[in-house]
Design an enzyme around this catalytic site. Structure first.
Site, PDB file in Angstrom:
ATOM      1  N   LYS A 195      -2.283  -9.771  -3.711  1.00  0.00           N
ATOM      2  CA  LYS A 195      -3.693  -9.783  -4.125  1.00  0.00           C
ATOM      3  C   LYS A 195      -3.809  -9.772  -5.649  1.00  0.00           C
ATOM      4  CE  LYS A 195      -4.583  -6.053  -1.713  1.00  0.00           C
ATOM      5  NZ  LYS A 195      -3.295  -5.903  -1.012  1.00  0.00           N
TER       6      LYS A 195
ATOM      7  N   ARG B  12     -12.423  -2.593   1.933  1.00  0.00           N
ATOM      8  CA  ARG B  12     -11.215  -2.387   2.738  1.00  0.00           C
ATOM      9  C   ARG B  12     -11.510  -1.757   4.080  1.00  0.00           C
ATOM     10  NH1 ARG B  12      -5.787  -1.302  -0.156  1.00  0.00           N
ATOM     11  NH2 ARG B  12      -6.622  -1.932  -2.103  1.00  0.00           N
TER      12      ARG B  12
ATOM     13  N   ARG C   6       9.177  -4.226  -6.306  1.00  0.00           N
ATOM     14  CA  ARG C   6       8.144  -4.328  -7.351  1.00  0.00           C
ATOM     15  C   ARG C   6       8.343  -3.227  -8.399  1.00  0.00           C
ATOM     16  NH1 ARG C   6       1.866  -4.193  -5.990  1.00  0.00           N
ATOM     17  NH2 ARG C   6       2.423  -2.261  -4.945  1.00  0.00           N
TER      18      ARG C   6
ATOM     19  N   ARG D   1       0.725   2.586   4.603  1.00  0.00           N
ATOM     20  CA  ARG D   1      -0.273   1.607   4.135  1.00  0.00           C
ATOM     21  C   ARG D   1      -0.411   0.450   5.117  1.00  0.00           C
ATOM     22  NH1 ARG D   1       2.428   0.535  -1.320  1.00  0.00           N
ATOM     23  NH2 ARG D   1       0.720  -0.837  -1.937  1.00  0.00           N
TER      24      ARG D   1
HETATM   25  P1  AP5 Z   1       1.039  -7.825  -5.781  1.00  0.00           P
HETATM   26  O1  AP5 Z   1       0.291  -8.982  -6.322  1.00  0.00           O
HETATM   27  O2  AP5 Z   1       1.216  -6.618  -6.659  1.00  0.00           O
HETATM   28  O3  AP5 Z   1       0.450  -7.430  -4.340  1.00  0.00           O
HETATM   29  P2  AP5 Z   1      -0.874  -6.639  -3.951  1.00  0.00           P
HETATM   30  O4  AP5 Z   1      -1.367  -7.243  -2.676  1.00  0.00           O
HETATM   31  O5  AP5 Z   1      -1.817  -6.577  -5.103  1.00  0.00           O
HETATM   32  O6  AP5 Z   1      -0.187  -5.250  -3.647  1.00  0.00           O
HETATM   33  P3  AP5 Z   1      -0.705  -3.780  -3.840  1.00  0.00           P
HETATM   34  O7  AP5 Z   1       0.435  -2.908  -3.396  1.00  0.00           O
HETATM   35  O8  AP5 Z   1      -1.214  -3.539  -5.233  1.00  0.00           O
HETATM   36  O9  AP5 Z   1      -1.842  -3.736  -2.815  1.00  0.00           O
HETATM   37  P4  AP5 Z   1      -2.468  -2.496  -2.167  1.00  0.00           P
HETATM   38  O10 AP5 Z   1      -3.637  -3.063  -1.456  1.00  0.00           O
HETATM   39  O11 AP5 Z   1      -1.561  -1.696  -1.319  1.00  0.00           O
HETATM   40  O12 AP5 Z   1      -2.716  -1.568  -3.408  1.00  0.00           O
HETATM   41  P5  AP5 Z   1      -3.962  -1.347  -4.364  1.00  0.00           P
HETATM   42  O13 AP5 Z   1      -3.453  -1.239  -5.727  1.00  0.00           O
HETATM   43  O14 AP5 Z   1      -5.070  -2.292  -4.091  1.00  0.00           O
HETATM   44  O15 AP5 Z   1       2.478  -8.328  -5.307  1.00  0.00           O
HETATM   45  C1  AP5 Z   1       3.430  -7.422  -4.794  1.00  0.00           C
HETATM   46  C2  AP5 Z   1       4.848  -7.807  -5.308  1.00  0.00           C
HETATM   47  O16 AP5 Z   1       5.222  -9.059  -4.765  1.00  0.00           O
HETATM   48  C3  AP5 Z   1       4.931  -7.945  -6.829  1.00  0.00           C
HETATM   49  O17 AP5 Z   1       6.195  -7.493  -7.240  1.00  0.00           O
HETATM   50  C4  AP5 Z   1       4.788  -9.457  -7.055  1.00  0.00           C
HETATM   51  O18 AP5 Z   1       5.466  -9.862  -8.238  1.00  0.00           O
HETATM   52  C5  AP5 Z   1       5.452 -10.028  -5.808  1.00  0.00           C
HETATM   53  N1  AP5 Z   1       4.839 -11.272  -5.333  1.00  0.00           N
HETATM   54  C6  AP5 Z   1       3.521 -11.558  -5.211  1.00  0.00           C
HETATM   55  N2  AP5 Z   1       3.344 -12.786  -4.698  1.00  0.00           N
HETATM   56  C7  AP5 Z   1       4.601 -13.283  -4.469  1.00  0.00           C
HETATM   57  C8  AP5 Z   1       5.103 -14.503  -3.931  1.00  0.00           C
HETATM   58  N3  AP5 Z   1       4.273 -15.483  -3.526  1.00  0.00           N
HETATM   59  N4  AP5 Z   1       6.450 -14.650  -3.837  1.00  0.00           N
HETATM   60  C9  AP5 Z   1       7.292 -13.664  -4.240  1.00  0.00           C
HETATM   61  N5  AP5 Z   1       6.885 -12.503  -4.772  1.00  0.00           N
HETATM   62  C10 AP5 Z   1       5.553 -12.309  -4.880  1.00  0.00           C
HETATM   63  O19 AP5 Z   1      -4.446   0.093  -3.845  1.00  0.00           O
HETATM   64  C11 AP5 Z   1      -3.610   1.224  -3.992  1.00  0.00           C
HETATM   65  C12 AP5 Z   1      -4.232   2.408  -3.294  1.00  0.00           C
HETATM   66  O20 AP5 Z   1      -5.526   2.709  -3.876  1.00  0.00           O
HETATM   67  C13 AP5 Z   1      -4.540   2.221  -1.793  1.00  0.00           C
HETATM   68  O21 AP5 Z   1      -3.408   2.465  -0.972  1.00  0.00           O
HETATM   69  C14 AP5 Z   1      -5.638   3.274  -1.601  1.00  0.00           C
HETATM   70  O22 AP5 Z   1      -5.094   4.576  -1.531  1.00  0.00           O
HETATM   71  C15 AP5 Z   1      -6.449   3.151  -2.889  1.00  0.00           C
HETATM   72  N6  AP5 Z   1      -7.553   2.171  -2.762  1.00  0.00           N
HETATM   73  C16 AP5 Z   1      -7.681   0.981  -3.420  1.00  0.00           C
HETATM   74  N7  AP5 Z   1      -8.813   0.353  -3.048  1.00  0.00           N
HETATM   75  C17 AP5 Z   1      -9.417   1.161  -2.132  1.00  0.00           C
HETATM   76  C18 AP5 Z   1     -10.610   1.040  -1.364  1.00  0.00           C
HETATM   77  N8  AP5 Z   1     -11.399  -0.041  -1.451  1.00  0.00           N
HETATM   78  N9  AP5 Z   1     -10.916   2.044  -0.522  1.00  0.00           N
HETATM   79  C19 AP5 Z   1     -10.133   3.151  -0.412  1.00  0.00           C
HETATM   80  N10 AP5 Z   1      -8.977   3.324  -1.113  1.00  0.00           N
HETATM   81  C20 AP5 Z   1      -8.628   2.324  -1.951  1.00  0.00           C
END
Ligand code: AP5
Length: 216
Positions: free
Chosen positions: A13, A87, A126, A166
């Site tokens: 994402k 979410r 990552r 997660r």
């Molecule tokens: P990356 O782009 O970082 O993936 P991502 O989907 O953004 O992963 P996140 O772990 O950040 O998502 P998440 O939803 O768990 O966490 P968030 O920060 O939103 O890519 C991942 C890796 O893969 C990287 O190393 C990248 O380089 C690599 N990669 C990407 N694309 C690739 C490809 N095509 N090929 C190869 N490699 C690739 O949320 C964190 C926490 O915050 C949640 O768990 C929750 O506790 C809280 N939170 C956030 N939003 C809410 C909400 N709306 N409501 C309640 N709690 C929330």
């Protein structure tokens, strides 16, 4: 353009949001980044959120709602990509109500599809720059030489137990958004396995085709 992006943890994402931002001149609104900044600054919300994030659970919606709405309002309700919000079905209803009330409904909701095995491989490898927030992958996109080790962070929720949690939370709480936004004819489903650029091209081609259809 108003886009929301969702998908399982590690679906890409943040990576895809950054490319959409530069392609369409959008603001990147990531609730994950906003929450991590609050944790780092030890604000009241950050202190409350820390335990949830570390364990891979969702932060209570009431805390996230205000942060997301403030960020959208700061963008004058236009030209943004929401990364990680909504979410849950409850958050989706809040968001619809908020955006409709400001005459600015979402246009596209992109769901990134990735199998669990790929997610585990991506997240366990990552690393994140502590100061800039830039995301790396130890194999595909390693930190550039010269970045000191102490600035390279392995996120606490990228440890195996938190990743599993997660994934469970994603399936229970977030996946039902597909049906919700499909009913609104806003859902864009994308196979997110492939190179970063390939996935970006898939997202763009669907959005741009729909833009043309909508104008016709
Ligand atoms: P990356 O782009 O970082 O993936 P991502 O989907 O953004 O992963 P996140 O772990 O950040 O998502 P998440 O939803 O768990 O966490 P968030 O920060 O939103 O890519 C991942 C890796 O893969 C990287 O190393 C990248 O380089 C690599 N990669 C990407 N694309 C690739 C490809 N095509 N090929 C190869 N490699 C690739 O949320 C964190 C926490 O915050 C949640 O768990 C929750 O506790 C809280 N939170 C956030 N939003 C809410 C909400 N709306 N409501 C309640 N709690 C929330």
């Amino acid at each position: 353009m108003r886009i929301a992006l969702f998908g399982p943890p590690g679906a890409g994402k943040g990576t895809q949001a950054a490319l959409l931002v530069s392609r369409y001149a959008l603001a990147h609104i990531s609730t994950g980044n906003i929450i991590r900044a609050a944790i780092k600054e030890k604000t009241d919300v950050g202190v409350e959120a820390l335990e949830y994030v570390s364990e891979g659970r969702l932060v209570p919606g009431v805390l996230v709602r205000k942060m997301a709405e403030d960020a959208i309002a700061a963008q004058n309700f236009a030209d943004f990509v929401l990364d990680g919000y909504p979410r849950t079905l409850e958050q989706a209803a809040w968001l619809d109500e908020y955006l409709d009330g400001n005459d600015a409904p979402l246009e596209y909701v992109v769901s990134l599809h990735v199998p669990d095995s790929t997610i585990i491989e991506r997240l366990s490898r990552r690393r994140v720059h502590r100061e800039t927030g830039e995301s790396y992958h130890l194999d595909y996109n390693p930190p550039p030489p010269g970045v000191p080790d102490h600035l390279i962070l392995h996120r606490s929720d990228d440890k195996p137990e938190a990743i599993q949690k997660r994934l469970v939370v994603y399936r229970e709480k977030t996946l039902p958004l597909e049906e919700y936004f499909r009913a609104q004819e806003k859902l864009v489903e994308v196979d997110a396995v492939g190179s970063v650029e390939e996935v970006h091209q898939r997202v763009r081609s669907i959005i741009e085709r729909r833009e043309v259809d909508d104008r016709a």
